[in-house]
Design a protein around this motif. Structure first.
Motif, PDB file in Angstrom:
ATOM      1  N   CYS A  27       0.841  -1.208   0.000  1.00 45.59           N
ATOM      2  CA  CYS A  27       0.000   0.000   0.000  1.00 45.59           C
ATOM      3  C   CYS A  27       0.874   1.255   0.000  1.00 45.59           C
ATOM      4  CB  CYS A  27      -0.923   0.018   1.216  1.00 45.59           C
ATOM      5  SG  CYS A  27      -2.192  -1.272   1.222  1.00 45.59           S
ATOM      6  N   TYR A  30       2.360   1.886  -3.370  1.00 42.38           N
ATOM      7  CA  TYR A  30       1.320   2.410  -4.269  1.00 42.38           C
ATOM      8  C   TYR A  30       1.177   3.923  -4.091  1.00 42.38           C
ATOM      9  CZ  TYR A  30      -3.366   3.376  -6.095  1.00 42.38           C
ATOM     10  OH  TYR A  30      -4.426   3.915  -6.767  1.00 42.38           O
ATOM     11  N   GLN A  77      -1.398  -7.986  -2.275  1.00 39.47           N
ATOM     12  CA  GLN A  77      -2.017  -7.307  -3.415  1.00 39.47           C
ATOM     13  C   GLN A  77      -1.208  -6.045  -3.689  1.00 39.47           C
ATOM     14  OE1 GLN A  77      -6.232  -6.532  -3.040  1.00 39.47           O
ATOM     15  NE2 GLN A  77      -6.153  -4.899  -4.567  1.00 39.47           N
ATOM     16  N   ASP A  79      -1.778  -4.173  -6.921  1.00 34.03           N
ATOM     17  CA  ASP A  79      -2.505  -3.345  -7.884  1.00 34.03           C
ATOM     18  C   ASP A  79      -3.819  -2.904  -7.257  1.00 34.03           C
ATOM     19  OD1 ASP A  79      -0.589  -3.634  -9.956  1.00 34.03           O
ATOM     20  OD2 ASP A  79      -1.412  -5.602 -10.438  1.00 34.03           O
ATOM     21  N   PHE A  80      -4.103  -1.621  -7.403  1.00 32.60           N
ATOM     22  CA  PHE A  80      -5.311  -1.053  -6.818  1.00 32.60           C
ATOM     23  C   PHE A  80      -6.029  -0.206  -7.859  1.00 32.60           C
ATOM     24  CE2 PHE A  80      -2.120  -1.582  -3.474  1.00 32.60           C
ATOM     25  CZ  PHE A  80      -2.799  -2.433  -2.610  1.00 32.60           C
ATOM     26  N   ALA A  81      -7.348  -0.226  -7.807  1.00 32.31           N
ATOM     27  CA  ALA A  81      -8.166   0.487  -8.782  1.00 32.31           C
ATOM     28  C   ALA A  81      -8.106   1.999  -8.589  1.00 32.31           C
ATOM     29  CB  ALA A  81      -9.619   0.009  -8.700  1.00 32.31           C
ATOM     30  N   ASP A  82      -7.970   2.440  -7.335  1.00 29.99           N
ATOM     31  CA  ASP A  82      -7.976   3.870  -7.042  1.00 29.99           C
ATOM     32  C   ASP A  82      -7.392   4.093  -5.657  1.00 29.99           C
ATOM     33  OD1 ASP A  82      -9.994   3.196  -5.170  1.00 29.99           O
ATOM     34  OD2 ASP A  82     -11.584   3.671  -6.588  1.00 29.99           O
ATOM     35  N   GLU A  85      -9.098   2.063  -2.572  1.00 25.60           N
ATOM     36  CA  GLU A  85      -9.004   0.611  -2.404  1.00 25.60           C
ATOM     37  C   GLU A  85      -7.974   0.151  -1.374  1.00 25.60           C
ATOM     38  OE1 GLU A  85      -8.901  -3.518  -4.983  1.00 25.60           O
ATOM     39  OE2 GLU A  85      -8.326  -1.661  -5.989  1.00 25.60           O
TER      40      GLU A  85
END
Length: 174
Positions: A27, A30, A77, A79-82, A85
């Motif tokens: 996170c 990201y 995880q 990859d995140f959509a926005d 997330e």
């Protein structure tokens, strides 16, 4: 000596805490890539907290002369959509950890393992704080009109947090 059932489950929780550490690093990365330094810093700090939780559990087992099993963990995880997330994922993770901590406490009590029950009390208090923090952050991220508002909130709300003197010892800590 802790009950065998408790030791087995605490070792499983060590894996959960290390997995949470990895997820929070993902996170943070990201948000770092989005040039959101406050959110990135917040999640890097959360990652260190989760690692420390695992190491507190390791230290407890070492102190109790119980077997410690350092696990491998699944990839987080990444990859995140926005921007919402990762925070929603973090809140769900904290709710899941709360259930796991409660289960550990239940096992200690069922086994009349009072030292382990006492050890878990700090984690119960910590989870109340973690769920509240992520819940508030999710509300702000969903409601905010811009990145700057989110960054300002994180900077304002996380300033001045210090170490908890009541926290259990961290294995390898000073």
């Amino acid at each position: 000596m802790p009950a065998d059932r408790f030791v087995e489950q605490l070792n499983a929780q060590i894996a959960n805490e290390f997995a949470a550490h990895q997820q929070y690093v993902a996170c943070a990365v990201y948000y770092d890539a989005l040039t959101m330094p406050q959110m990135a810093g917040f999640f890097y700090a959360q990652a260190l907290e989760e690692r420390d939780h695992a190491m507190m559990m390791v230290q407890y087992l070492v102190d109790q002369d119980s077997a410690v099993k350092i696990p491998g963990v699944a990839a987080p995880q990444t990859d995140f959509a926005d921007i919402v997330e990762p925070v929603a994922l973090a809140l769900e993770q904290e709710k899941r950890v709360t259930e796991q901590i409660n289960q550990l406490t239940r096992i200690a009590r069922e086994e009349y393992d009072f030292a382990s029950d006492q050890f878990m009390q700090w984690f119960i208090k910590e989870q109340v704080e973690e769920v509240a923090t992520m819940s508030d952050l999710l509300t702000v991220v969903k409601r905010a009109n811009d990145v700057e508002a989110i960054e300002d909130y994180v900077q304002r709300e996380t300033a001045g947090e210090g170490a908890d003197p009541t926290a259990p010892a961290v294995a390898g800590g000073a």
